[in-house]
Design an enzyme around this catalytic site. Structure first.
Site, PDB file in Angstrom:
ATOM      1  CD  GLU A   1      -7.187  -3.947   1.081  1.00 60.75           C
ATOM      2  OE1 GLU A   1      -7.522  -2.780   1.330  1.00 60.75           O
ATOM      3  OE2 GLU A   1      -7.786  -4.943   1.527  1.00 60.75           O
TER       4      GLU A   1
ATOM      5  CB  SER B   1      -6.312   0.379   2.912  1.00 61.08           C
ATOM      6  OG  SER B   1      -6.944   1.280   2.027  1.00 61.08           O
ATOM      7  CG  HIS B   2      -5.804   5.105   2.777  1.00 61.55           C
ATOM      8  ND1 HIS B   2      -5.911   4.001   1.978  1.00 61.55           N
ATOM      9  CD2 HIS B   2      -4.620   5.673   2.477  1.00 61.55           C
ATOM     10  CE1 HIS B   2      -4.830   3.908   1.198  1.00 61.55           C
ATOM     11  NE2 HIS B   2      -4.036   4.918   1.484  1.00 61.55           N
TER      12      HIS B   2
HETATM   13  P1  NDP Z   1     -10.203  -0.650  -4.347  1.00 61.52           P
HETATM   14  O1  NDP Z   1      -9.683  -1.602  -5.352  1.00 61.52           O
HETATM   15  O2  NDP Z   1     -10.648  -1.195  -3.027  1.00 61.52           O
HETATM   16  O3  NDP Z   1     -11.423   0.188  -4.939  1.00 61.52           O
HETATM   17  C1  NDP Z   1     -11.268   0.960  -6.060  1.00 61.52           C
HETATM   18  C2  NDP Z   1     -12.541   1.619  -6.524  1.00 61.52           C
HETATM   19  O4  NDP Z   1     -13.315   0.665  -7.236  1.00 61.52           O
HETATM   20  C3  NDP Z   1     -13.453   2.154  -5.423  1.00 61.52           C
HETATM   21  O5  NDP Z   1     -14.050   3.332  -5.881  1.00 61.52           O
HETATM   22  C4  NDP Z   1     -14.458   1.013  -5.253  1.00 61.52           C
HETATM   23  O6  NDP Z   1     -15.698   1.413  -4.722  1.00 61.52           O
HETATM   24  C5  NDP Z   1     -14.607   0.545  -6.685  1.00 61.52           C
HETATM   25  N1  NDP Z   1     -15.020  -0.858  -6.785  1.00 61.52           N
HETATM   26  C6  NDP Z   1     -14.484  -1.923  -6.143  1.00 61.52           C
HETATM   27  N2  NDP Z   1     -15.117  -3.043  -6.523  1.00 61.52           N
HETATM   28  C7  NDP Z   1     -16.073  -2.686  -7.416  1.00 61.52           C
HETATM   29  C8  NDP Z   1     -17.075  -3.387  -8.158  1.00 61.52           C
HETATM   30  N3  NDP Z   1     -17.208  -4.702  -8.059  1.00 61.52           N
HETATM   31  N4  NDP Z   1     -17.881  -2.681  -8.971  1.00 61.52           N
HETATM   32  C9  NDP Z   1     -17.749  -1.330  -9.090  1.00 61.52           C
HETATM   33  N5  NDP Z   1     -16.832  -0.612  -8.406  1.00 61.52           N
HETATM   34  C10 NDP Z   1     -16.000  -1.278  -7.586  1.00 61.52           C
HETATM   35  O7  NDP Z   1      -9.132   0.501  -4.083  1.00 61.52           O
HETATM   36  P2  NDP Z   1      -7.544   0.466  -3.994  1.00 61.52           P
HETATM   37  O8  NDP Z   1      -7.088  -0.616  -3.085  1.00 61.52           O
HETATM   38  O9  NDP Z   1      -6.954   0.512  -5.349  1.00 61.52           O
HETATM   39  O10 NDP Z   1      -7.297   1.894  -3.277  1.00 61.52           O
HETATM   40  C11 NDP Z   1      -7.815   2.106  -1.974  1.00 61.52           C
HETATM   41  C12 NDP Z   1      -7.574   3.525  -1.540  1.00 61.52           C
HETATM   42  O11 NDP Z   1      -6.194   3.756  -1.370  1.00 61.52           O
HETATM   43  C13 NDP Z   1      -8.065   4.615  -2.498  1.00 61.52           C
HETATM   44  O12 NDP Z   1      -8.992   5.390  -1.780  1.00 61.52           O
HETATM   45  C14 NDP Z   1      -6.829   5.420  -2.862  1.00 61.52           C
HETATM   46  O13 NDP Z   1      -7.019   6.817  -2.963  1.00 61.52           O
HETATM   47  C15 NDP Z   1      -5.925   5.115  -1.692  1.00 61.52           C
HETATM   48  N6  NDP Z   1      -4.530   5.303  -2.043  1.00 61.52           N
HETATM   49  C16 NDP Z   1      -3.878   6.436  -1.640  1.00 61.52           C
HETATM   50  C17 NDP Z   1      -2.554   6.631  -1.978  1.00 61.52           C
HETATM   51  C18 NDP Z   1      -1.821   7.893  -1.614  1.00 61.52           C
HETATM   52  O14 NDP Z   1      -0.662   8.030  -1.953  1.00 61.52           O
HETATM   53  N7  NDP Z   1      -2.415   8.846  -0.957  1.00 61.52           N
HETATM   54  C19 NDP Z   1      -1.802   5.652  -2.755  1.00 61.52           C
HETATM   55  C20 NDP Z   1      -2.609   4.528  -3.177  1.00 61.52           C
HETATM   56  C21 NDP Z   1      -3.915   4.352  -2.809  1.00 61.52           C
HETATM   57  P3  NDP Z   1     -16.059   0.981  -3.182  1.00 61.52           P
HETATM   58  O15 NDP Z   1     -15.133   1.767  -2.312  1.00 61.52           O
HETATM   59  O16 NDP Z   1     -17.494   1.325  -3.016  1.00 61.52           O
HETATM   60  O17 NDP Z   1     -15.812  -0.498  -3.074  1.00 61.52           O
HETATM   61  O1  PYC Z   2      -1.883   2.670   0.319  1.00 67.50           O
HETATM   62  O2  PYC Z   2      -0.498   2.702  -1.375  1.00 67.50           O
HETATM   63  C1  PYC Z   2      -0.980   3.207  -0.353  1.00 67.50           C
HETATM   64  C2  PYC Z   2      -0.502   4.537   0.086  1.00 67.50           C
HETATM   65  C3  PYC Z   2       0.684   5.125  -0.224  1.00 67.50           C
HETATM   66  C4  PYC Z   2       0.673   6.352   0.392  1.00 67.50           C
HETATM   67  C5  PYC Z   2      -0.512   6.476   1.053  1.00 67.50           C
HETATM   68  N1  PYC Z   2      -1.230   5.371   0.834  1.00 67.50           N
END
Ligand code: NDP
Ligand code: PYC
Length: 344
Positions: A188, A47-48
Site C-alpha cells: 500500500e 496492493s497485491h
Molecule cells: P486493509 O487495512 O486494507 O484491510 C484489512 C481488513 O479490514 C480487510 O479484511 C478489509 O476488508 C477490512 N476493513 C477495512 N476497512 C473496514 C471497515 N471500515 N469495516 C470493516 N472492515 C474493514 O489491509 P492491509 O493494508 O492491512 O493489508 C492488505 C493485504 O496485504 C492483506 O490482504 C494482507 O494479507 C496483505 N499482506 C501480505 C503480506 C505477505 O507477506 N504476504 C504482508 C502484509 C500484508 P475489505 O477488503 O473488504 O476492505
Molecule cells: O505488502 O507488506 C506487504 C507485503 C510484504 C510481502 C508481501 N506483501
C-alpha cells in the site's frame, strides 16, 4: 484520464499465466500465482495485484525462488500436515496441503497446515476462502521481512506479518478479515509512492526514526505496527508461531537471506483449520446459526463486515470486467515480451 482496458477475470488470469510460463514457471506454479494476482485485481486489492508480477520475476532472476519447484507433503496422519515448498512459491504448496488440512480438521476438530521454505508475496484471503469453501474455519499468518519497528522502537525488526481469519457462511460469502499487522501493508505504501501521494500521519518513520508522511522515506526507514503495543505484540506472535515454532525464518532472518526488500520474501506459513461442528458437538446451539446472529447484529448497527468491500468489487468485476490502466497493461506486455530480461 489515461486509456483503460477491460478484461474478464479469465482473460486476465490467462495473460498473467502466460507471463509466468514464458519466464520458466511450472504450469502448476504459473496457474496458482496468476489466479491469486488476478483475484487481487478483481477484488480491488491493488496492493497485491498486477504490480506484484514484476517482483515475482525479479525474485526468480535473483535466484531466490525456484519457479518450477515441486512441493512435497509430509503427513503422518496427525493434526500437523507439513508441505515443503522446496524453495518455490507458496501457492502450489498451499494448493497441495489445503484439502488435507480441511479433511483432517473435520476428523480431529483442528488441523495445522505448515508450509516451509516458500516465497510468499500475496494476500492471505485467497487461501482463507479456499478453506472456508471446504467448510472449515481458518486462521492464517506468516512473517515477511524486517520493515516494521516494534512499538517504542525505531528500527525495522518485525515484518508486516499478515494475519487472516475466515468463517464459512452457508449459502453466502464467508466472513473474512485479512490485514497486515503494520498500519498498512508495504504494498500500500509502495502504491502511495508510485502515485506521488503523501501517507497519512502515523504510518512510518524515516531512517533517523522521525515520523514521516513521505512514502519513500518510510520505505527506507521503518513502518509502524497497527494499534501501538497491541499490533506489535500480535506481530511478534506471528514471528514466533509462523517463524520460530515451525522451524522457518523470522522476518529479520528473511531480510538477511534476501539482502533487500526489492524481492518477494522467503519464509514459512502457518494455517490453522477448525471444524465448528466438531468443537460444538453436544453443546448448545448450531455454531453457524449463532454466527449469523452475530453478523446480523454487527450489520444491524450500520457497521460493515470485513471483506464486504471486496465482495462488492468482485461482483462488479465479474459482471463488467476488470479495468486496468494503460500503465498496468504496458507493464504486462513488457513482461510477456521480455520475460526475465525485462526485469532489473
Ligand atoms: P486493509 O487495512 O486494507 O484491510 C484489512 C481488513 O479490514 C480487510 O479484511 C478489509 O476488508 C477490512 N476493513 C477495512 N476497512 C473496514 C471497515 N471500515 N469495516 C470493516 N472492515 C474493514 O489491509 P492491509 O493494508 O492491512 O493489508 C492488505 C493485504 O496485504 C492483506 O490482504 C494482507 O494479507 C496483505 N499482506 C501480505 C503480506 C505477505 O507477506 N504476504 C504482508 C502484509 C500484508 P475489505 O477488503 O473488504 O476492505
Ligand atoms: O505488502 O507488506 C506487504 C507485503 C510484504 C510481502 C508481501 N506483501
Amino acid at each position: 484520464m489515461s486509456q483503460t482496458t477491460t478484461l474478464t477475470f479469465d482473460a486476465l488470469t490467462a495473460l498473467i499465466c502466460e507471463i509466468f510460463v514464458k519466464a520458466g514457471f511450472s504450469p502448476r506454479a504459473a496457474g496458482s500465482l496468476a489466479a491469486t494476482i488476478a483475484a487481487g485485481e478483481r477484488d480491488a486489492c491493488k496492493s497485491h495485484g498486477v504490480y506484484r508480477i514484476e517482483g515475482c520475476l525479479r525474485t526468480v532472476k535473483a535466484g531466490k525462488v525456484a519457479p518450477a519447484a515441486e512441493p512435497a507433503v509430509e503427513d503422518e496422519g496427525g493434526a500437523i500436515i507439513r508441505v515443503d515448498a522446496a524453495n518455490g512459491f507458496s501457492g502450489p504448496a498451499f494448493d497441495l496441503g489445503a484439502p488435507l488440512a480441511a479433511e483432517r480438521a473435520k476428523k480431529l476438530g483442528v488441523a495445522a497446515l505448515v508450509i516451509n521454505r516458500c516465497t510468499h508475496f500475496s494476500a492471505l484471503w485467497p487461501e482463507i476462502e479456499t478453506l472456508t469453501g471446504m467448510g472449515v474455519a481458518a486462521l492464517a499468518m506468516c512473517p515477511s521481512y524486517a520493515t516494521v519497528a516494534p512499538a517504542g522502537g525505531a528500527k525495522p525488526l518485525l515484518g508486516t506479518n499478515p494475519i487472516a481469519f475466515g468463517w464459512p457462511r452457508p449459502g453466502g460469502n464467508p466472513y473474512v478479515f485479512d490485514f497486515a499487522t503494520s498500519v498498512a501493508a508495504r504494498g500500500e505504501i509502495e502504491l502511495y509512492r508510485r502515485a506521488g501521494r503523501q501517507l497519512p500521519e502515523g504510518w512510518g518513520l524515516d531512517a533517523e526514526g522521525r515520523p514521516t508522511t513521505d512514502p519513500a522515506e518510510a520505505l527506507a526507514g521503518a513502518m509502524l505496527p497497527f494499534g501501538g503495543h497491541k499490533g506489535s505484540a500480535i506481530s511478534t506472535m506471528v514471528e514466533l508461531l509462523a517463524g520460530a515454532m515451525i522451524g522457518d525464518l523470522t522476518s529479520a532472518e528473511a531480510l538477511d537471506y534476501l539482502g533487500t526488500t526489492a524481492l518477494a520474501p522467503h519464509h514459512g506459513e502457518l494455517i490453522l483449520a477448525f471444524s465448528p461442528e466438531r468443537f460444538a458437538a453436544g453443546r448448545r446451539g448450531d455454531p453457524f446459526a449463532r454466527a449469523e446472529v452475530l453478523f446480523e447484529a454487527i450489520a444491524g448497527q450500520g457497521a460493515r463486515l470485513p471483506s464486504q468491500r471486496r465482495f462488492t468489487a468482485r461482483a462488479k468485476a465479474m459482471a463488467e470486467g476488470i479495468v486496468l490502466s494503460a500503465e498496468e497493461m504496458a507493464l504486462m506486455e513488457r513482461l510477456r515480451e521480455g520475460g526475465l530480461d525485462a526485469v532489473a
